[in-house]
Design a protein around this motif. Structure first.
Motif, PDB file in Angstrom:
ATOM      1  N   GLN A 185       0.779  -1.205  -0.017  1.00 20.46           N
ATOM      2  CA  GLN A 185      -0.003  -0.108   0.139  1.00 20.46           C
ATOM      3  C   GLN A 185       0.878   1.230   0.022  1.00 20.46           C
ATOM      4  N   MET A 186       2.010   1.200   0.703  1.00 23.16           N
ATOM      5  CA  MET A 186       2.866   2.492   0.781  1.00 23.16           C
ATOM      6  C   MET A 186       3.616   2.583  -0.689  1.00 23.16           C
ATOM      7  N   GLN A 187       3.768   1.660  -1.307  1.00 22.71           N
ATOM      8  CA  GLN A 187       4.377   1.444  -2.553  1.00 22.71           C
ATOM      9  C   GLN A 187       3.387   2.408  -3.784  1.00 22.71           C
ATOM     10  N   MET A 188       2.172   2.202  -3.493  1.00 24.93           N
ATOM     11  CA  MET A 188       1.334   2.925  -4.463  1.00 24.93           C
ATOM     12  C   MET A 188       1.037   4.403  -3.841  1.00 24.93           C
ATOM     13  N   GLU A 189       1.538   4.810  -2.682  1.00 25.30           N
ATOM     14  CA  GLU A 189       0.967   6.274  -2.367  1.00 25.30           C
ATOM     15  C   GLU A 189       1.684   7.458  -3.380  1.00 25.30           C
ATOM     16  N   GLY A 190       2.904   7.151  -3.966  1.00 30.98           N
ATOM     17  CA  GLY A 190       3.443   8.275  -4.987  1.00 30.98           C
ATOM     18  C   GLY A 190       2.373   8.233  -5.942  1.00 30.98           C
ATOM     19  N   LYS A 191       1.979   7.037  -6.694  1.00 31.10           N
ATOM     20  CA  LYS A 191       0.840   7.154  -7.801  1.00 31.10           C
ATOM     21  C   LYS A 191      -0.345   7.685  -7.399  1.00 31.10           C
ATOM     22  N   ARG A 192      -1.050   7.719  -6.119  1.00 29.94           N
ATOM     23  CA  ARG A 192      -1.952   8.318  -5.599  1.00 29.94           C
ATOM     24  C   ARG A 192      -2.147   9.890  -5.591  1.00 29.94           C
ATOM     25  N   LYS A 193      -0.597  10.340  -5.288  1.00 29.53           N
ATOM     26  CA  LYS A 193      -0.472  11.713  -5.216  1.00 29.53           C
ATOM     27  C   LYS A 193      -0.476  12.318  -6.432  1.00 29.53           C
ATOM     28  N   LEU A 194       0.076  11.472  -7.452  1.00 28.40           N
ATOM     29  CA  LEU A 194       0.214  12.178  -8.994  1.00 28.40           C
ATOM     30  C   LEU A 194      -1.359  12.340  -9.492  1.00 28.40           C
ATOM     31  N   GLU A 195      -2.137  11.166  -9.038  1.00 29.08           N
ATOM     32  CA  GLU A 195      -3.708  11.133  -9.588  1.00 29.08           C
ATOM     33  C   GLU A 195      -4.434  12.153  -8.827  1.00 29.08           C
ATOM     34  N   GLY A 196      -3.862  13.036  -8.038  1.00 21.94           N
ATOM     35  CA  GLY A 196      -4.578  13.819  -7.282  1.00 21.94           C
ATOM     36  C   GLY A 196      -5.573  13.367  -6.002  1.00 21.94           C
ATOM     37  N   LYS A 197      -5.278  11.820  -5.604  1.00 25.88           N
ATOM     38  CA  LYS A 197      -5.882  11.487  -4.508  1.00 25.88           C
ATOM     39  C   LYS A 197      -5.215  11.489  -3.340  1.00 25.88           C
ATOM     40  N   PRO A 198      -5.883  11.688  -1.965  1.00 24.32           N
ATOM     41  CA  PRO A 198      -5.563  11.953  -1.066  1.00 24.32           C
ATOM     42  C   PRO A 198      -4.382  10.862  -0.208  1.00 24.32           C
ATOM     43  N   LEU A 199      -3.390  11.311   0.215  1.00 23.75           N
ATOM     44  CA  LEU A 199      -2.249  10.112   0.583  1.00 23.75           C
ATOM     45  C   LEU A 199      -3.133   9.418   2.010  1.00 23.75           C
ATOM     46  N   ARG A 200      -3.010   8.145   2.018  1.00 22.25           N
ATOM     47  CA  ARG A 200      -3.526   7.358   3.014  1.00 22.25           C
ATOM     48  C   ARG A 200      -2.779   7.083   4.363  1.00 22.25           C
ATOM     49  N   PHE A 201      -1.481   7.347   4.316  1.00 26.03           N
ATOM     50  CA  PHE A 201      -0.712   7.100   5.517  1.00 26.03           C
ATOM     51  C   PHE A 201       0.311   8.325   5.401  1.00 26.03           C
ATOM     52  N   ARG A 202       0.762   8.664   6.902  1.00 25.61           N
ATOM     53  CA  ARG A 202       1.898   9.303   7.156  1.00 25.61           C
ATOM     54  C   ARG A 202       3.228   8.750   7.298  1.00 25.61           C
ATOM     55  N   GLY A 203       3.120   7.249   7.569  1.00 26.22           N
ATOM     56  CA  GLY A 203       4.277   6.713   7.724  1.00 26.22           C
ATOM     57  C   GLY A 203       3.943   5.227   8.148  1.00 26.22           C
ATOM     58  N   VAL A 204       4.979   4.578   8.501  1.00 21.11           N
ATOM     59  CA  VAL A 204       4.911   2.823   8.716  1.00 21.11           C
ATOM     60  C   VAL A 204       3.749   3.015   9.660  1.00 21.11           C
ATOM     61  N   HIS A 205       4.036   3.483  10.831  1.00 18.05           N
ATOM     62  CA  HIS A 205       3.081   2.898  12.008  1.00 18.05           C
ATOM     63  C   HIS A 205       1.816   3.522  12.028  1.00 18.05           C
ATOM     64  N   HIS A 206       1.712   4.769  11.266  1.00 12.75           N
ATOM     65  CA  HIS A 206       0.261   5.030  10.981  1.00 12.75           C
ATOM     66  C   HIS A 206      -0.400   4.102  10.058  1.00 12.75           C
ATOM     67  N   ALA A 207       0.211   3.422   9.053  1.00 13.30           N
ATOM     68  CA  ALA A 207      -0.323   2.537   8.246  1.00 13.30           C
ATOM     69  C   ALA A 207      -0.872   1.285   9.005  1.00 13.30           C
ATOM     70  N   PHE A 208      -0.055   0.958   9.913  1.00 13.44           N
ATOM     71  CA  PHE A 208      -0.314  -0.144  10.652  1.00 13.44           C
ATOM     72  C   PHE A 208      -1.570   0.170  11.549  1.00 13.44           C
ATOM     73  N   ALA A 209      -1.604   1.216  12.151  1.00 14.39           N
ATOM     74  CA  ALA A 209      -2.779   1.618  12.999  1.00 14.39           C
ATOM     75  C   ALA A 209      -3.944   1.870  12.332  1.00 14.39           C
ATOM     76  N   LYS A 210      -3.812   2.378  11.076  1.00 10.07           N
ATOM     77  CA  LYS A 210      -4.887   2.827  10.358  1.00 10.07           C
ATOM     78  C   LYS A 210      -5.650   1.417   9.766  1.00 10.07           C
ATOM     79  N   ILE A 211      -4.761   0.626   9.188  1.00  5.31           N
ATOM     80  CA  ILE A 211      -5.404  -0.809   8.736  1.00  5.31           C
ATOM     81  C   ILE A 211      -6.064  -1.465   9.788  1.00  5.31           C
ATOM     82  N   LEU A 212      -5.499  -1.467  11.002  1.00  3.96           N
ATOM     83  CA  LEU A 212      -5.843  -2.226  12.131  1.00  3.96           C
ATOM     84  C   LEU A 212      -7.144  -1.516  12.713  1.00  3.96           C
TER      85      LEU A 212
END
Length: 266
Positions: free
Chosen positions: A154-181
């Protein structure tokens, strides 16, 4: 036969704690390998995901053109559009994943080989036992590492989301774990685990079988001896076969892992 306590203290750490040493060494080797090859993994994931663009347009039925064509063009596109350092986007969870996966796989494989299967009477470890043990070890290691693999994809796709004008899902690794959980619960951390362990089993089967077969053939039928050249050629062949066997399941698990989740983790 047990070793006296005084003599045991004089033994090297690798002999005193063989399983822990194997885990740590495997983790260190995996970390170095991941840092060196991560840009290739990132381009692979971007190429796997771009097929989802076929479903992006629904109104007129138009099909989006693929933005990435080939590994080299994909890597160059990421550097030009996002920056050179973005080739390592998501490397932290990838390192976590490899430490858990490689360490768990090696410890499990050593245990299966020495305790469960054992060697034959002539001290030879048969190929079929190596294949089964490798597949089982890969399944165990990958299942344990699935949450880190999920965050990595999911973090590997964050750069592509930014180019497409979509909001980023995560601020970092630990935020990603917490959000998914929080969004999908414990179950959400194991999204895509079925194709993931299938891939691990296929990769380990192709890796071990091809490596032993190629090395045996080279030693018997060529002037090469059992040295680093033979090991290198065998590793190249085993890596190729393992990638071919594991890629279909890898594409499926990447697509599943990149999907949004509901509160039940589905």
């Amino acid at each position: 036969m047990s070793v006296p306590e005084d003599e045991e203290r004089l033994l090297p750490l690798a002999q005193r704690w063989p399983r822990a040493s194997k885990f740590l060494l495997s983790g260190c080797a995996a970390t170095v390998a991941e840092l060196a090859t991560f840009p290739l993994d990132l381009t692979k994931t971007r190429l796997q995901m771009q097929g989802e663009a076929a479903l992006a347009r629904l109104g007129d039925g138009a099909r989006e053109s693929a933005p990435y064509r080939g590994m080299v063009r994909t890597a160059l596109g990421i550097v030009q559009e996002e920056g050179f350092l973005k080739l390592w986007q998501g490397v932290t969870p990838a390192i976590y994943r490899h430490v858990v996966y490689s360490g768990g796989r090696m410890v499990t494989y050593e245990h299966l080989r020495e305790v469960v299967f054992g060697k034959s009477e002539d001290k030879h470890y048969p190929l079929w036992k190596s294949v089964i043990g490798g597949m089982m070890a890969g399944v165990v290691g990958q299942f344990l590492a699935n949450p880190t693999d999920l965050v990595k994809v999911q973090m590997q796709m964050e750069g592509k989301r930014k180019l497409e004008g979509k909001p980023l899902r995560f601020r970092g690794v630990h935020h990603a774990f917490a959000k998914i959980l929080s969004e999908g619960g414990i179950r959400g951390l194991w999204a895509g685990w079925v194709p993931n362990i299938q891939r691990a089993a296929l990769v380990n089967m192709g890796d071990l079988t091809t490596y032993d077969t190629v090395k045996h053939y080279l030693v018997l039928n060529t002037p090469l001896e059992d040295n680093i050249t033979t090991h290198g050629l065998s590793s190249l062949c085993s890596g190729l076969v393992a990638s071919i066997l594991g890629t279909p399941a890898d594409v499926i698990k990447s697509r599943i892992m990149n999907q949004p989740r509901d509160k039940q983790g589905r």
